[in-house]
Design an enzyme around this catalytic site. Structure first.
Site, PDB file in Angstrom:
ATOM      1  N   THR A   7       0.842  -1.196   0.000  1.00  0.00           N
ATOM      2  CA  THR A   7       0.000   0.000   0.000  1.00  0.00           C
ATOM      3  C   THR A   7       0.871   1.237   0.000  1.00  0.00           C
ATOM      4  O   THR A   7       2.034   1.179   0.393  1.00  0.00           O
ATOM      5  CB  THR A   7      -0.931   0.037   1.236  1.00  0.00           C
ATOM      6  OG1 THR A   7      -1.872   1.093   1.089  1.00  0.00           O
ATOM      7  CG2 THR A   7      -0.154   0.238   2.516  1.00  0.00           C
ATOM      8  N   LYS A  12      -3.257   3.979   6.357  1.00  0.00           N
ATOM      9  CA  LYS A  12      -3.171   2.539   6.643  1.00  0.00           C
ATOM     10  C   LYS A  12      -1.790   2.171   7.182  1.00  0.00           C
ATOM     11  O   LYS A  12      -1.669   1.393   8.117  1.00  0.00           O
ATOM     12  CB  LYS A  12      -3.395   1.732   5.359  1.00  0.00           C
ATOM     13  CG  LYS A  12      -4.816   1.667   4.898  1.00  0.00           C
ATOM     14  CD  LYS A  12      -4.870   0.648   3.789  1.00  0.00           C
ATOM     15  CE  LYS A  12      -6.177   0.618   3.080  1.00  0.00           C
ATOM     16  NZ  LYS A  12      -6.178  -0.355   1.996  1.00  0.00           N
ATOM     17  N   ASP A  69      -7.574  -5.657   1.692  1.00  0.00           N
ATOM     18  CA  ASP A  69      -8.682  -5.074   0.949  1.00  0.00           C
ATOM     19  C   ASP A  69      -9.824  -4.921   1.946  1.00  0.00           C
ATOM     20  O   ASP A  69     -10.048  -5.803   2.791  1.00  0.00           O
ATOM     21  CB  ASP A  69      -9.091  -5.960  -0.225  1.00  0.00           C
ATOM     22  CG  ASP A  69      -9.845  -5.157  -1.279  1.00  0.00           C
ATOM     23  OD1 ASP A  69      -9.489  -3.993  -1.502  1.00  0.00           O
ATOM     24  OD2 ASP A  69     -10.800  -5.689  -1.879  1.00  0.00           O
ATOM     25  N   THR A  70     -10.500  -3.801   1.862  1.00  0.00           N
ATOM     26  CA  THR A  70     -11.548  -3.488   2.839  1.00  0.00           C
ATOM     27  C   THR A  70     -12.836  -3.124   2.135  1.00  0.00           C
ATOM     28  O   THR A  70     -12.806  -2.484   1.086  1.00  0.00           O
ATOM     29  CB  THR A  70     -11.099  -2.298   3.730  1.00  0.00           C
ATOM     30  OG1 THR A  70      -9.956  -2.686   4.470  1.00  0.00           O
ATOM     31  CG2 THR A  70     -12.189  -1.881   4.697  1.00  0.00           C
ATOM     32  N   PHE A 149     -10.175   8.428   7.588  1.00  0.00           N
ATOM     33  CA  PHE A 149     -10.252   8.553   6.129  1.00  0.00           C
ATOM     34  C   PHE A 149     -11.447   7.748   5.629  1.00  0.00           C
ATOM     35  O   PHE A 149     -12.165   7.123   6.418  1.00  0.00           O
ATOM     36  CB  PHE A 149      -8.947   8.057   5.472  1.00  0.00           C
ATOM     37  CG  PHE A 149      -8.709   6.578   5.597  1.00  0.00           C
ATOM     38  CD1 PHE A 149      -8.245   6.021   6.782  1.00  0.00           C
ATOM     39  CD2 PHE A 149      -8.953   5.725   4.530  1.00  0.00           C
ATOM     40  CE1 PHE A 149      -8.030   4.658   6.900  1.00  0.00           C
ATOM     41  CE2 PHE A 149      -8.740   4.354   4.637  1.00  0.00           C
ATOM     42  CZ  PHE A 149      -8.283   3.827   5.829  1.00  0.00           C
ATOM     43  N   GLY A 150     -11.619   7.765   4.301  1.00  0.00           N
ATOM     44  CA  GLY A 150     -12.678   6.956   3.691  1.00  0.00           C
ATOM     45  C   GLY A 150     -14.051   7.248   4.286  1.00  0.00           C
ATOM     46  O   GLY A 150     -14.453   8.415   4.408  1.00  0.00           O
ATOM     47  N   LYS A 172      -9.864   4.109  17.314  1.00  0.00           N
ATOM     48  CA  LYS A 172     -10.112   3.316  16.097  1.00  0.00           C
ATOM     49  C   LYS A 172      -9.121   2.154  15.992  1.00  0.00           C
ATOM     50  O   LYS A 172      -9.498   1.027  15.673  1.00  0.00           O
ATOM     51  CB  LYS A 172     -10.013   4.219  14.860  1.00  0.00           C
ATOM     52  CG  LYS A 172     -10.353   3.479  13.572  1.00  0.00           C
ATOM     53  CD  LYS A 172     -10.185   4.322  12.315  1.00  0.00           C
ATOM     54  CE  LYS A 172     -10.354   3.458  11.073  1.00  0.00           C
ATOM     55  NZ  LYS A 172      -9.966   4.102   9.838  1.00  0.00           N
ATOM     56  N   HIS A 177     -11.861  -2.943  12.144  1.00  0.00           N
ATOM     57  CA  HIS A 177     -11.738  -4.087  11.254  1.00  0.00           C
ATOM     58  C   HIS A 177     -10.271  -4.368  10.932  1.00  0.00           C
ATOM     59  O   HIS A 177      -9.792  -5.488  11.037  1.00  0.00           O
ATOM     60  CB  HIS A 177     -12.518  -3.779   9.965  1.00  0.00           C
ATOM     61  CG  HIS A 177     -12.288  -2.376   9.461  1.00  0.00           C
ATOM     62  ND1 HIS A 177     -12.590  -1.268  10.214  1.00  0.00           N
ATOM     63  CD2 HIS A 177     -11.739  -1.897   8.328  1.00  0.00           C
ATOM     64  CE1 HIS A 177     -12.256  -0.173   9.557  1.00  0.00           C
ATOM     65  NE2 HIS A 177     -11.725  -0.529   8.407  1.00  0.00           N
ATOM     66  N   ARG A 178      -9.515  -3.317  10.567  1.00  0.00           N
ATOM     67  CA  ARG A 178      -8.110  -3.510  10.195  1.00  0.00           C
ATOM     68  C   ARG A 178      -7.293  -3.941  11.414  1.00  0.00           C
ATOM     69  O   ARG A 178      -6.450  -4.817  11.318  1.00  0.00           O
ATOM     70  CB  ARG A 178      -7.535  -2.224   9.583  1.00  0.00           C
ATOM     71  CG  ARG A 178      -6.162  -2.421   8.964  1.00  0.00           C
ATOM     72  CD  ARG A 178      -5.712  -1.249   8.120  1.00  0.00           C
ATOM     73  NE  ARG A 178      -6.672  -0.959   7.069  1.00  0.00           N
ATOM     74  CZ  ARG A 178      -7.595  -0.008   7.125  1.00  0.00           C
ATOM     75  NH1 ARG A 178      -7.644   0.804   8.160  1.00  0.00           N
ATOM     76  NH2 ARG A 178      -8.460   0.155   6.158  1.00  0.00           N
TER      77      ARG A 178
HETATM   78  P1  IMP Z   1      -9.272  -0.323   0.159  1.00  0.00           P
HETATM   79  O1  IMP Z   1      -9.521  -1.745   0.293  1.00  0.00           O
HETATM   80  O2  IMP Z   1      -8.281   0.156   1.161  1.00  0.00           O
HETATM   81  O3  IMP Z   1      -8.977   0.128  -1.208  1.00  0.00           O
HETATM   82  O4  IMP Z   1     -10.564   0.448   0.635  1.00  0.00           O
HETATM   83  C1  IMP Z   1     -11.785   0.342  -0.025  1.00  0.00           C
HETATM   84  C2  IMP Z   1     -12.649   1.507   0.352  1.00  0.00           C
HETATM   85  O5  IMP Z   1     -12.973   1.472   1.733  1.00  0.00           O
HETATM   86  C3  IMP Z   1     -12.024   2.879   0.113  1.00  0.00           C
HETATM   87  O6  IMP Z   1     -13.030   3.756  -0.303  1.00  0.00           O
HETATM   88  C4  IMP Z   1     -11.498   3.278   1.459  1.00  0.00           C
HETATM   89  O7  IMP Z   1     -11.475   4.685   1.616  1.00  0.00           O
HETATM   90  C5  IMP Z   1     -12.518   2.638   2.382  1.00  0.00           C
HETATM   91  N1  IMP Z   1     -11.868   2.262   3.635  1.00  0.00           N
HETATM   92  C6  IMP Z   1     -10.883   1.349   3.810  1.00  0.00           C
HETATM   93  N2  IMP Z   1     -10.538   1.283   5.096  1.00  0.00           N
HETATM   94  C7  IMP Z   1     -11.323   2.190   5.747  1.00  0.00           C
HETATM   95  C8  IMP Z   1     -11.410   2.606   7.105  1.00  0.00           C
HETATM   96  O8  IMP Z   1     -10.697   2.153   8.000  1.00  0.00           O
HETATM   97  N3  IMP Z   1     -12.331   3.545   7.380  1.00  0.00           N
HETATM   98  C9  IMP Z   1     -13.141   4.088   6.434  1.00  0.00           C
HETATM   99  N4  IMP Z   1     -13.094   3.758   5.157  1.00  0.00           N
HETATM  100  C10 IMP Z   1     -12.180   2.807   4.817  1.00  0.00           C
END
Ligand code: IMP
Length: 195
Positions: A7, A12, A69-70, A149-150, A172, A177-178
């Protein structure tokens, strides 16, 4: 022990480095290994995408690696946006547009239950391992808070009254989740390294 986290998302990296600080593991980013590639994420599941990213780095650089991946899974929307969370509003990684679309889709919905799910794929010594982490919560009706973020400003984790963006990273990082997926990764690595 050095391991690549596939990443360049600084939020993250900071989260994962804080969580793994107690272990003898050095987490390096894609920038640290001079990888500027746009790594494909074309699978239809979180597991598939995490494996795809980790395999890409191992194939190209020959380094032990993990990728995550989230997805945000919303009950009233049949678990959307899920694996498509990053590009929910069309343009990948535009968090403001993604949140706006989600809040619009949720207008008038009574069931606001949702969950974040993270999957981490680890490629170590030629073997593949998967770890997941889930945090349940609810979607707010408007954005609240400045941290994170996100989708953080519109997600309230179970047991709290504030959004992730209001709670801040210290809380957090303990409940997310992470954090849960990384704890499983950590446990595995610490056992594997010491035994
Ligand atoms: P990615 O798997 O990290 O690419 O995340 C997929 C989507 O979920 C993206 O829009 C991220 O901004 C959002 N996302 C990932 N992790 C988090 C978090 O911990 N909090 C809020 N949004 C998240």
């Amino acid at each position: 022990m050095k391991i690549v986290f596939a990443t360049n998302n600084k939020h993250k990296l900071e989260e994962v480095r804080k969580i793994t600080a107690q272990y003898p593991i050095e987490i390096v980013s894609l920038a640290d290994i001079n990888c500027q590639d746009d790594i494909p994420e074309t699978a239809e599941t979180l597991e598939g995408n995490a494996l795809q990213k980790a395999r890409y780095i191992q194939d190209k650089f020959g380094l032990d690696c993990f990728a995550d991946d989230t997805g945000l899974e919303v009950e009233a929307l049949d678990n959307a946006p899920g694996v498509y969370s990053a590009r929910y509003a069309g343009i990948a990684h535009d968090s403001e547009a993604n949140m706006k679309k989600l809040l619009t889709e949720m207008e008038g919905k009574v069931n606001r239950n949702a969950r974040f799910r993270t999957v981490i794929a680890l490629l170590l010594n030629g073997k593949e391992y998967l770890f997941d982490g889930i945090v349940k919560g609810v979607i707010t009706s408007e954005k609240r808070g400045e941290n994170g973020f996100g989708y953080d400003p519109i997600f309230i984790p179970e047991g709290y009254t504030q959004t992730f963006a209001e709670l801040g990273n210290d809380i957090k990082n303990k409940i997310s989740h992470r954090a849960k997926a990384v704890e499983k990764l950590d446990k595995f690595l610490s056992e594997t390294i010491t035994h």
